[in-house]
Motif scaffolding. Sequence first.
Motif, mmCIF file in Angstrom:
data_model
loop_
_atom_site.group_PDB
_atom_site.id
_atom_site.type_symbol
_atom_site.label_atom_id
_atom_site.label_comp_id
_atom_site.label_asym_id
_atom_site.label_seq_id
_atom_site.Cartn_x
_atom_site.Cartn_y
_atom_site.Cartn_z
ATOM 1 N N TYR A 6 -34.825 75.259 48.340
ATOM 2 C CA TYR A 6 -36.000 74.966 49.145
ATOM 3 C C TYR A 6 -36.144 76.107 50.134
ATOM 4 C CZ TYR A 6 -39.628 71.861 50.850
ATOM 5 O OH TYR A 6 -40.832 71.305 51.165
ATOM 6 N N LEU A 7 -37.219 76.879 49.996
ATOM 7 C CA LEU A 7 -37.446 78.040 50.844
ATOM 8 C C LEU A 7 -38.328 77.670 52.019
ATOM 9 C CD1 LEU A 7 -38.214 80.691 48.065
ATOM 10 C CD2 LEU A 7 -36.012 80.114 49.109
ATOM 11 N N PHE A 8 -37.917 78.064 53.213
ATOM 12 C CA PHE A 8 -38.704 77.820 54.412
ATOM 13 C C PHE A 8 -39.260 79.134 54.936
ATOM 14 C CE2 PHE A 8 -35.784 74.200 54.410
ATOM 15 C CZ PHE A 8 -36.694 73.158 54.526
ATOM 16 N N PHE A 9 -40.569 79.182 55.096
ATOM 17 C CA PHE A 9 -41.260 80.317 55.685
ATOM 18 C C PHE A 9 -41.844 79.833 57.008
ATOM 19 C CE2 PHE A 9 -41.352 80.636 51.111
ATOM 20 C CZ PHE A 9 -40.944 81.942 50.882
ATOM 21 N N THR A 10 -42.295 80.731 57.848
ATOM 22 C CA THR A 10 -42.931 80.290 59.089
ATOM 23 C C THR A 10 -44.434 80.101 58.869
ATOM 24 O OG1 THR A 10 -42.956 82.582 59.812
ATOM 25 C CG2 THR A 10 -41.207 81.193 60.690
ATOM 26 N N LEU A 46 -49.886 74.984 62.433
ATOM 27 C CA LEU A 46 -49.557 74.805 61.019
ATOM 28 C C LEU A 46 -50.672 74.129 60.224
ATOM 29 C CD1 LEU A 46 -45.797 73.753 61.260
ATOM 30 C CD2 LEU A 46 -46.731 75.935 60.469
ATOM 31 N N ARG A 47 -51.727 73.681 60.878
ATOM 32 C CA ARG A 47 -52.814 72.995 60.171
ATOM 33 C C ARG A 47 -53.307 73.860 59.010
ATOM 34 N NH1 ARG A 47 -55.782 68.653 60.862
ATOM 35 N NH2 ARG A 47 -55.039 68.295 62.984
ATOM 36 N N GLY A 48 -53.323 73.258 57.810
ATOM 37 C CA GLY A 48 -53.761 73.941 56.601
ATOM 38 C C GLY A 48 -52.664 74.739 55.911
ATOM 39 N N LYS A 49 -51.531 74.929 56.583
ATOM 40 C CA LYS A 49 -50.408 75.650 55.987
ATOM 41 C C LYS A 49 -49.656 74.718 55.032
ATOM 42 C CE LYS A 49 -50.851 79.551 58.202
ATOM 43 N NZ LYS A 49 -51.155 80.792 57.488
ATOM 44 N N VAL A 50 -48.754 75.280 54.255
ATOM 45 C CA VAL A 50 -48.024 74.521 53.237
ATOM 46 C C VAL A 50 -46.961 73.626 53.878
ATOM 47 C CG1 VAL A 50 -46.534 74.674 51.203
ATOM 48 C CG2 VAL A 50 -48.411 76.311 51.498
ATOM 49 N N ASP A 66 -44.057 76.028 54.853
ATOM 50 C CA ASP A 66 -44.123 76.687 56.150
ATOM 51 C C ASP A 66 -43.502 75.734 57.155
ATOM 52 O OD1 ASP A 66 -45.532 79.179 55.687
ATOM 53 O OD2 ASP A 66 -47.290 77.960 55.248
ATOM 54 N N ASN A 67 -42.747 76.282 58.081
ATOM 55 C CA ASN A 67 -42.053 75.441 59.033
ATOM 56 C C ASN A 67 -41.869 76.238 60.316
ATOM 57 O OD1 ASN A 67 -40.044 73.869 60.387
ATOM 58 N ND2 ASN A 67 -39.522 72.951 58.425
ATOM 59 N N ASP A 68 -42.358 75.720 61.427
ATOM 60 C CA ASP A 68 -42.310 76.481 62.682
ATOM 61 C C ASP A 68 -40.910 76.620 63.266
ATOM 62 O OD1 ASP A 68 -42.111 73.834 63.444
ATOM 63 O OD2 ASP A 68 -43.664 73.947 64.971
ATOM 64 N N ASP A 69 -39.946 75.886 62.735
ATOM 65 C CA ASP A 69 -38.580 76.044 63.223
ATOM 66 C C ASP A 69 -37.657 76.607 62.137
ATOM 67 O OD1 ASP A 69 -38.326 73.837 61.602
ATOM 68 O OD2 ASP A 69 -37.377 72.567 63.103
ATOM 69 N N ALA A 70 -38.250 77.287 61.152
ATOM 70 C CA ALA A 70 -37.463 77.874 60.070
ATOM 71 C C ALA A 70 -36.572 78.987 60.598
ATOM 72 C CB ALA A 70 -38.383 78.420 58.983
#
Length: 134
Positions: A6-10, A46-50, A66-70
């Motif tokens: 599971y890949l987390f991007f910002t 993050l609205r509209g992000k994955v 996408d994750n703001d705490d990645a």
Amino acid sequence: MQLSNYLFFTTTCDEALDFYARCGLGHVVEVLRYGVDGMPVKNEALRGKVMHAKFQGPGLLFYASDNDDAEPMRGSAHLLAMDNRDATNKLFQALGVGGTVTTPLGIQAWGDYYGKLTDRFGVQWMLNCAKGDG
């Protein structure tokens, strides 16, 4: 039981998944987005992000979001067991665009054709083509 990465991007998940599709790895088969179709939004940026995506191709399955705490990706790599040296070269070159090759493709001490790189999104890839496969 099945293990999948599971890949987390910002904020670059869409761009990364599009890149992997253009490299020929497969395509997105499922995607949920923050703030779309009733999905929650914990951060308006993050609205509209994955929120969650499933990426699949022949012999390949992983998830991403996408994750703001990645945290920066480290300590793990995708290992692709290849069966054709020409296909290995082509994929290695495609994944390496904008990235960093850490082990150039070549015959290694164990006899296989192998190389390792970190792509432009920080994901590590190891491609191994077993000896005798050409």
